[in-house]
Design an enzyme around this catalytic site. Sequence first.
Site, PDB file in Angstrom:
ATOM      1  N   ASP A  24     -16.274 -14.104 -22.900  1.00 50.02           N
ATOM      2  CA  ASP A  24     -16.895 -14.230 -21.579  1.00 50.02           C
ATOM      3  C   ASP A  24     -18.345 -14.683 -21.661  1.00 50.02           C
ATOM      4  OD1 ASP A  24     -14.460 -13.239 -20.678  1.00 50.02           O
ATOM      5  OD2 ASP A  24     -15.171 -11.182 -20.630  1.00 50.02           O
TER       6      ASP A  24
ATOM      7  N   HIS B 280       8.485  -8.086  -2.696  1.00 48.90           N
ATOM      8  CA  HIS B 280       7.245  -8.468  -3.389  1.00 48.90           C
ATOM      9  C   HIS B 280       7.416  -9.830  -4.051  1.00 48.90           C
ATOM     10  CE1 HIS B 280       4.869  -4.741  -3.017  1.00 48.90           C
ATOM     11  NE2 HIS B 280       6.058  -4.161  -2.950  1.00 48.90           N
TER      12      HIS B 280
ATOM     13  N   GLY C 285       0.827  -1.198   0.000  1.00 48.20           N
ATOM     14  CA  GLY C 285       0.000   0.000   0.000  1.00 48.20           C
ATOM     15  C   GLY C 285       0.860   1.246   0.000  1.00 48.20           C
TER      16      GLY C 285
END
Length: 541
Positions: free
Chosen positions: A241, A183, A56
Amino acid sequence: MEFNGIWVVDFGGQYNQLIARRVREAHVYCEIVAYENVSKRLAAGECPKGVIFTGGPNSVYETGAPTLPETFFSGEFPILGICYGAQLMAHVLGGKVVSPDYKEYGRVAVTKGSTVIPAETAGVTSADSLLLKDVASDEMCWMSHTDYIEQVPDGFKVTSYTANCPTASMEDSNRGFYAVQYHPEVHHTPFGQTVLKNFLYEVCHCEPNWTMANFAKEKIKEIRETVGDRKVMCALSGGVDSSVAAVLVHEAIGDNLTCIFVDHGLLRKGEGDQVMQVYGEEFHMKIKRVNVSDRFMAKLDGVSDPERKRKIIGAEFIAVFDEESKALFEEEGQIDFLLQGTIYPDVVESGGGGGKAAVIKSHHNVGGLPDDMALELLEPLRNLFKDEVRAVGEELGIAPELVWRQPFPGPGLAIRCLGAVSEEKLEIIRESDAILREEIDAYNVRLFKETGVRNSENSVWQYFTVLPDIRSVGVMGDARTYDYAVGVRAVTSTDGMTSDWARIPYDVLETISNRIVNEVNGVNRILYDLTSKPPGTIEWE
């Protein structure tokens, strides 16, 4: 089959969707949950098998920074904190997070152990740290932080460090709490997926049962139980989709599904006829074509704002469906469900994760639905990423050329026509897009023959033309022209959440440019979009 797995608790990190993708790639189901909604879901009786805190942009010690109460750390489930999530864990549990003079961005070497206490003395070795199992020391990781954990909370041990970060990872294995400053979700941390799998399998004891074969089997069963003998109307666009959603539901309920193909006049060249041929004749579905292009064009007349376009198109879709459901009621009886091909990126980008997530762009099937809609929504693909949708399609036996067809937005060419929509502009987009598709398809076939991989990193995942509503001076046949510029957008991606511009060979781009300028009336200039996502989106509107 138990799919309830991991919560990816979002603190506003840029990689939250990427973390979810990596968990799914390990065949473990996960959901992105806004940090504001965690307590409410726990109070409702939900309990994940494990939780991952995202990064964040905030500092944990700042007033108003996103946080969770200390009671959240009850040990009821394991927790892995990443970057900001690691600092939050340390801060809430009594550690110390500071802002050092030296920041870390980019690739950094990480070493196992501790700069304060030797790893062996602290009882932390490569053999007994579950999170770092099978991870070698002195590997490269990806750092992106201005703060770091200077002092770990009581009960925690430092398990790795870098030259400028004393706590690259820490753990309290007794309570199942783990944290990494780097990360692991990005490819720049080569061992990152090993760390995530260790957390999922070794710490949380998740089963790798999130496969699309299992999903399809369970979803068909669920649809049968939910729908029963009632009837479903499908919003079939012909894209990947909605097509996969339709075939999935057709497997479950057969002729109790009626597909409504709304030809709103915003489709690509020849697309309407192709939809009717493939799904009506080849898949033997009940499908009705509704030609309402004049109606949509009237609603869009003079509208240039992209969000208004999306809202108008979404509302008009629902209005058409409601009307068609009444007509079907007279023919076949009550219609109870509206089937849509909504997928997870649609929900995330429309702010559907809850909390304070930013709305990147409204999707007509998420942000344009009225509260008083008469039909119940059926969205079997709502929690899937695009590559997972394709995998389901293959499991259902849909032909590869249809499953791997490039994505096409529900609002159609209206959001590829910047500014107000007109028939003249739509014709330019249709013709230029048809040329682009012909040339890129040929290029992708060539790549596939060379690499043997259908969606290699070098292939083009999505490609289309846009009309940016600008004119420029040109010279054609020794005469001055003042015509439109056409933008070409081509990207590589796997799930649509991130993408990079495609490195198309110059000779292919030259052919595309020459053909569009020579074959499409009203065009004298071609532009190529070199923007990745982020900071841009794949579509221009």
